[in-house]
Design a protein around this motif. Sequence first.
Motif, PDB file in Angstrom:
ATOM      1  N   UNK A  50      -3.542   7.042   1.618  1.00 21.43           N
ATOM      2  CA  UNK A  50      -3.369   6.995   0.167  1.00 21.43           C
ATOM      3  C   UNK A  50      -1.923   6.744  -0.212  1.00 21.43           C
ATOM      4  N   UNK A  51      -0.978   7.229   0.599  1.00 16.85           N
ATOM      5  CA  UNK A  51       0.435   7.151   0.226  1.00 16.85           C
ATOM      6  C   UNK A  51       1.259   6.180   1.073  1.00 16.85           C
ATOM      7  N   UNK A  52       0.625   5.472   2.018  1.00 16.26           N
ATOM      8  CA  UNK A  52       1.415   4.611   2.902  1.00 16.26           C
ATOM      9  C   UNK A  52       2.113   3.488   2.135  1.00 16.26           C
ATOM     10  N   UNK A  53       1.561   3.086   1.009  1.00 19.92           N
ATOM     11  CA  UNK A  53       2.177   2.034   0.195  1.00 19.92           C
ATOM     12  C   UNK A  53       2.820   2.587  -1.076  1.00 19.92           C
ATOM     13  N   UNK A  54       3.089   3.889  -1.072  1.00 22.49           N
ATOM     14  CA  UNK A  54       3.525   4.545  -2.309  1.00 22.49           C
ATOM     15  C   UNK A  54       4.775   3.911  -2.906  1.00 22.49           C
ATOM     16  N   UNK A  55       5.755   3.591  -2.087  1.00 24.01           N
ATOM     17  CA  UNK A  55       7.022   3.096  -2.615  1.00 24.01           C
ATOM     18  C   UNK A  55       7.048   1.581  -2.809  1.00 24.01           C
ATOM     19  N   UNK A  56       5.991   0.899  -2.398  1.00 23.83           N
ATOM     20  CA  UNK A  56       5.965  -0.551  -2.565  1.00 23.83           C
ATOM     21  C   UNK A  56       5.831  -0.899  -4.050  1.00 23.83           C
ATOM     22  N   UNK A  57       6.698  -1.774  -4.518  1.00 23.86           N
ATOM     23  CA  UNK A  57       6.652  -2.175  -5.929  1.00 23.86           C
ATOM     24  C   UNK A  57       7.428  -1.256  -6.851  1.00 23.86           C
ATOM     25  N   UNK A  58       7.919  -0.125  -6.325  1.00 27.19           N
ATOM     26  CA  UNK A  58       8.718   0.775  -7.146  1.00 27.19           C
ATOM     27  C   UNK A  58      10.101   0.157  -7.382  1.00 27.19           C
ATOM     28  N   UNK A  59      10.545   0.165  -8.626  1.00 30.06           N
ATOM     29  CA  UNK A  59      11.838  -0.418  -8.946  1.00 30.06           C
ATOM     30  C   UNK A  59      12.925   0.636  -8.813  1.00 30.06           C
ATOM     31  N   UNK A  60      14.121   0.192  -8.514  1.00 23.77           N
ATOM     32  CA  UNK A  60      15.235   1.127  -8.495  1.00 23.77           C
ATOM     33  C   UNK A  60      16.013   0.992  -9.792  1.00 23.77           C
TER      34      UNK A  60
END
Length: 254
Positions: A50-60
Amino acid sequence: MDEISRRKFLQFSGLTAVVAAATLSGCASASSSDSVSKEVVQEKGEGIMAYKDYFKGKDWVHMLGFYSNDWEAFAKRHNELFGSGPFYYTTNTFGKLIYRGKEVDCKGLEFHACYGAWGSHSIEVVTQNDTSVPTMFTEMGILDGPAFNHIHIFVDDLNEAIKACEELGIDVVTVGYSDFEATKEKFKLAGREMTDDQVRAYISKPSFVVIDMRPDFGTMVQLIEPSAKQLHDMILKSAGDWDGKTDILRPLGA
């Protein structure tokens, strides 16, 4: 700065402070250990998926975090060299602070901070008044001089972000919660009268989370919710109307 901009500034300042984390453990009887173990493994596996792609696409957030034992001197020197600013300063206090999974005594702890524009980016500079309290700054050993220490990443929900980090094996360094009286006063200054129960509900949630990404990328990362972008945007706007030298240091909300 017009009144609407002023209120946005103040509203954001009440959203910046520090945080908490929790762990879960359990046990099973010998007769049911096999079935329970399978359930735990399955649940753990589903969590990772469920969380393996959690940070993908997150902007800084285009804000860089620095530490200095003298935030004012840092800001003035940065302005002298780069023409950055103006710098808006405030003092952040905390109702609860969790460091590496354990609550620490944060009574009297203050982060003296300033925020200023630097071209298309903004910077945050923090000075910690009581260096006996463990934080990401003390852990990094940067208390004697200025140093870069973190970037900011947007997440939708800080509690969910903590769960994702636990599943992904990313260490949560600090979780911070806002101080009751300071939060109430900041909302009041922003023109938002809140009952004590409303303030308590607000400060029951983390205001920020710091995670340790040094093993992979060499830096700490501060997780914040999208509303925090107001500060970055307002700083850049104020810089556009500034002559580069008048009132370099300003109280946040002015």
